[in-house]
Design an enzyme around this catalytic site. Structure first.
Site, PDB file in Angstrom:
ATOM      1  N   GLY A 296      39.407 -14.760  18.310  1.00  0.00           N
ATOM      2  CA  GLY A 296      39.383 -14.471  16.872  1.00  0.00           C
ATOM      3  C   GLY A 296      38.071 -14.888  16.257  1.00  0.00           C
ATOM      4  O   GLY A 296      37.108 -15.162  16.968  1.00  0.00           O
ATOM      5  N   ASN A 297      38.021 -14.907  14.956  1.00  0.00           N
ATOM      6  CA  ASN A 297      36.819 -15.399  14.269  1.00  0.00           C
ATOM      7  C   ASN A 297      37.234 -16.122  13.002  1.00  0.00           C
ATOM      8  O   ASN A 297      38.414 -16.149  12.653  1.00  0.00           O
ATOM      9  CB  ASN A 297      35.852 -14.243  13.991  1.00  0.00           C
ATOM     10  CG  ASN A 297      36.469 -13.203  13.084  1.00  0.00           C
ATOM     11  OD1 ASN A 297      36.713 -13.457  11.909  1.00  0.00           O
ATOM     12  ND2 ASN A 297      36.758 -12.035  13.635  1.00  0.00           N
ATOM     13  N   ARG A 298      36.278 -16.736  12.323  1.00  0.00           N
ATOM     14  CA  ARG A 298      36.606 -17.648  11.228  1.00  0.00           C
ATOM     15  C   ARG A 298      36.770 -16.969   9.867  1.00  0.00           C
ATOM     16  O   ARG A 298      36.932 -17.648   8.858  1.00  0.00           O
ATOM     17  CB  ARG A 298      35.524 -18.726  11.128  1.00  0.00           C
ATOM     18  CG  ARG A 298      35.603 -19.725  12.274  1.00  0.00           C
ATOM     19  CD  ARG A 298      34.480 -20.734  12.187  1.00  0.00           C
ATOM     20  NE  ARG A 298      34.400 -21.385  10.899  1.00  0.00           N
ATOM     21  CZ  ARG A 298      33.292 -21.939  10.396  1.00  0.00           C
ATOM     22  NH1 ARG A 298      32.191 -21.923  11.088  1.00  0.00           N
ATOM     23  NH2 ARG A 298      33.313 -22.518   9.208  1.00  0.00           N
ATOM     24  N   SER A 299      36.760 -15.652   9.812  1.00  0.00           N
ATOM     25  CA  SER A 299      36.872 -15.001   8.504  1.00  0.00           C
ATOM     26  C   SER A 299      38.254 -15.248   7.891  1.00  0.00           C
ATOM     27  O   SER A 299      39.278 -15.002   8.529  1.00  0.00           O
ATOM     28  CB  SER A 299      36.638 -13.497   8.663  1.00  0.00           C
ATOM     29  OG  SER A 299      36.819 -12.881   7.423  1.00  0.00           O
TER      30      SER A 299
ATOM     31  N   ALA B 253      35.808  -8.911   9.373  1.00  0.00           N
ATOM     32  CA  ALA B 253      35.012  -9.262  10.558  1.00  0.00           C
ATOM     33  C   ALA B 253      35.748  -8.671  11.752  1.00  0.00           C
ATOM     34  O   ALA B 253      36.803  -9.171  12.165  1.00  0.00           O
ATOM     35  CB  ALA B 253      34.911 -10.774  10.678  1.00  0.00           C
TER      36      ALA B 253
END
Ligand code: CTP
Length: 422
Positions: A220-223, A287
């Protein structure tokens, strides 16, 4: 500009009403405040008086030095009845926080305080923002009272779920953030008044995609989705019909926005393909993963080996494929999170993805971006660049939409290098 009458009832969240007043005045509104006697135990009237520049009233029998006038008005020659004159002058009355007790009184028409009498006599729209302990909020008595008020046309700005005022308490009952309360008030005020984005279909993607590795893990990502949700809320406020494709976003939602929830880049792509043809403006703030695991294990991978190599494959670039399909009248805006000065990279992406504009922010800075309430961005289009200096994501969203609307009305007209004043 509007005249807002704020009723403050007793509760720890009363301190947030000060921030509401500050934001409302900053946005150009004028505010008068009435408090219940209990609320004075939480926040003193001197603070509200300092912020509004107007007297605060608590008792029905108290003389109003401003004779019911708002700060932008000249007081009348006579002494009107305070609660009648205040609501007559107000464009909107909001009760924030609305305690369980005040909600019960408003639902049954009890008029034993200035706040309740004013609400009963209000010819203007009335909104209430409940804030209390979760058990009190969920109690059938409170829920029935809220249902009664809704039926009578009062707007209930439902509380958030999270940490409550009293130490260690968690649940539903947190007063909505002051900026959200203000934007809800502005939406109520805007009903019936022509808005700059009236009838425009706006599609926003928000959040960050998750690509499964096995049955429980993902890349995943931090958005957080905050910037996308702020854009959606601002577009809604300006009269647009808003659809949000939300990738794993855990933020409060508006009943006036259509949400499509997705998890992966492929799901986001499918949802975007479906919604894009009917939109006038795409704000691609999500993102989206550039890579996903080539093989997804059906079960949970066991830690049998000392190292584990994942094979990743490229995902499709959703934005590029949408931009290729666009027809005249559609505006396509991308976002780029760049480490350090990303202006040159943003210009290249603008051309490569064939966008109308791209909004770039510097993710190396700790004070803006991911998980932060603030951001600072540069709006890049063929006409030049505009720095939107550090501000809340709501303020950044407003500035972005101003520039997008300028772009839509005159594609090369706006000045390069203009800045948002904060
Ligand atoms: N985007 C997309 N699909 C992807 C990746 C990105 O639609 N698979 C969109 C994002 O939503 C964003 C824009 O493309 O609006 C820019 O994303 P970014 O990752 O910065 O661009 P990339 O082209 O992937 O460039 P980079 O090489 O910097 O990753």
């Amino acid at each position: 500009m509007a005249r807002l009458l704020l009723g403050v009832s007793g509760g720890i969240a009363a301190y947030k009403s000060l921030e509401f007043v500050r934001l409302a005045i900053k946005a150009g509104h004028v505010v008068r405040v009435i408090q219940t006697p209990t609320s004075e135990r939480f926040v003193g009237k001197a603070s509200f008086e300092a912020l509004t520049g107007a007297p605060v009233l608590i008792s029905e029998f108290e003389r109003d030095p401003a004779r019911g006038a708002f700060p932008d008005q000249t007081p009348p020659d006579h002494e009107p009845i305070s609660h009648l004159q205040l609501v007559r002058n107000a464009d909107l009355m909001i009760v924030a926080p609305a305690s369980a007790n005040t909600i019960a009184k408003l639902a049954t028409g009890v008029a034993d305080s200035l706040l309740c009498t004013a609400a009963l006599a209000a010819p203007c729209p009335v909104a209430i923002a409940p804030a209390m302990n979760n058990q009190m909020f969920l109690n059938p008595a409170t829920q029935a009272n809220l249902a009664t008020l809704r039926e009578r046309g009062i707007t209930v700005l439902d509380p958030d779920t999270g940490q409550l005022g009293s130490k260690g308490e968690w649940g539903v009952g947190r007063l909505r953030e002051p900026s959200e309360l203000l934007s809800a008030c502005e939406q109520l005020l805007a009903r019936g008044v022509p808005q700059p984005m009236d009838g425009l279909n706006v599609l926003v993607t928000a959040g960050g995609t998750r690509e499964p590795i096995d049955s429980v893990r993902y890349i995943g990502n931090r958005s957080s989705g905050r910037m996308g949700f702020a854009l959606a809320s601002e577009a809604l406020h300006r009269g647009a019909n808003v659809t949000v494709i939300a990738a794993n976003v855990a933020l409060p939602r508006s009943p006036h926005v259509t949400y499509v929830d997705v998890e992966t880049a492929a799901q986001l792509q499918a949802a975007s393909q479906e919604k894009f043809p009917s939109c006038d403006l795409l704000l691609m703030a999500a993102a989206v993963a550039d890579y996903r695991p080539s093989d997804v294990a059906d079960t949970k991978i066991k830690k049998e080996q000392r190292t584990l190599a994942l094979s990743l494959e490229r995902t499709d670039d959703v934005l590029t494929s949408l931009a290729l399909q666009r027809i005249p009248g559609q505006t396509v805006v991308g976002f780029a999170a760049e480490h350090g000065d990303g202006l040159e990279a943003a210009r290249i992406k603008l051309a490569r993805k064939d966008l109308d504009a791209i909004i770039v922010n510097d993710i190396s800075r700790q004070d803006i971006g991911f998980d932060s309430e603030a951001n600072e961005v540069i709006f890049v289009s063929a006409a030049g660049e505009s720095l939107i200096p550090r501000a809340t994501k709501a303020e950044i969203a407003a500035a972005i939409l101003d520039l997008v609307l300028q772009l839509r009305s005159a594609p090369t007209a706006y000045a390069s290098g203009s800045t948002l004043s904060t």
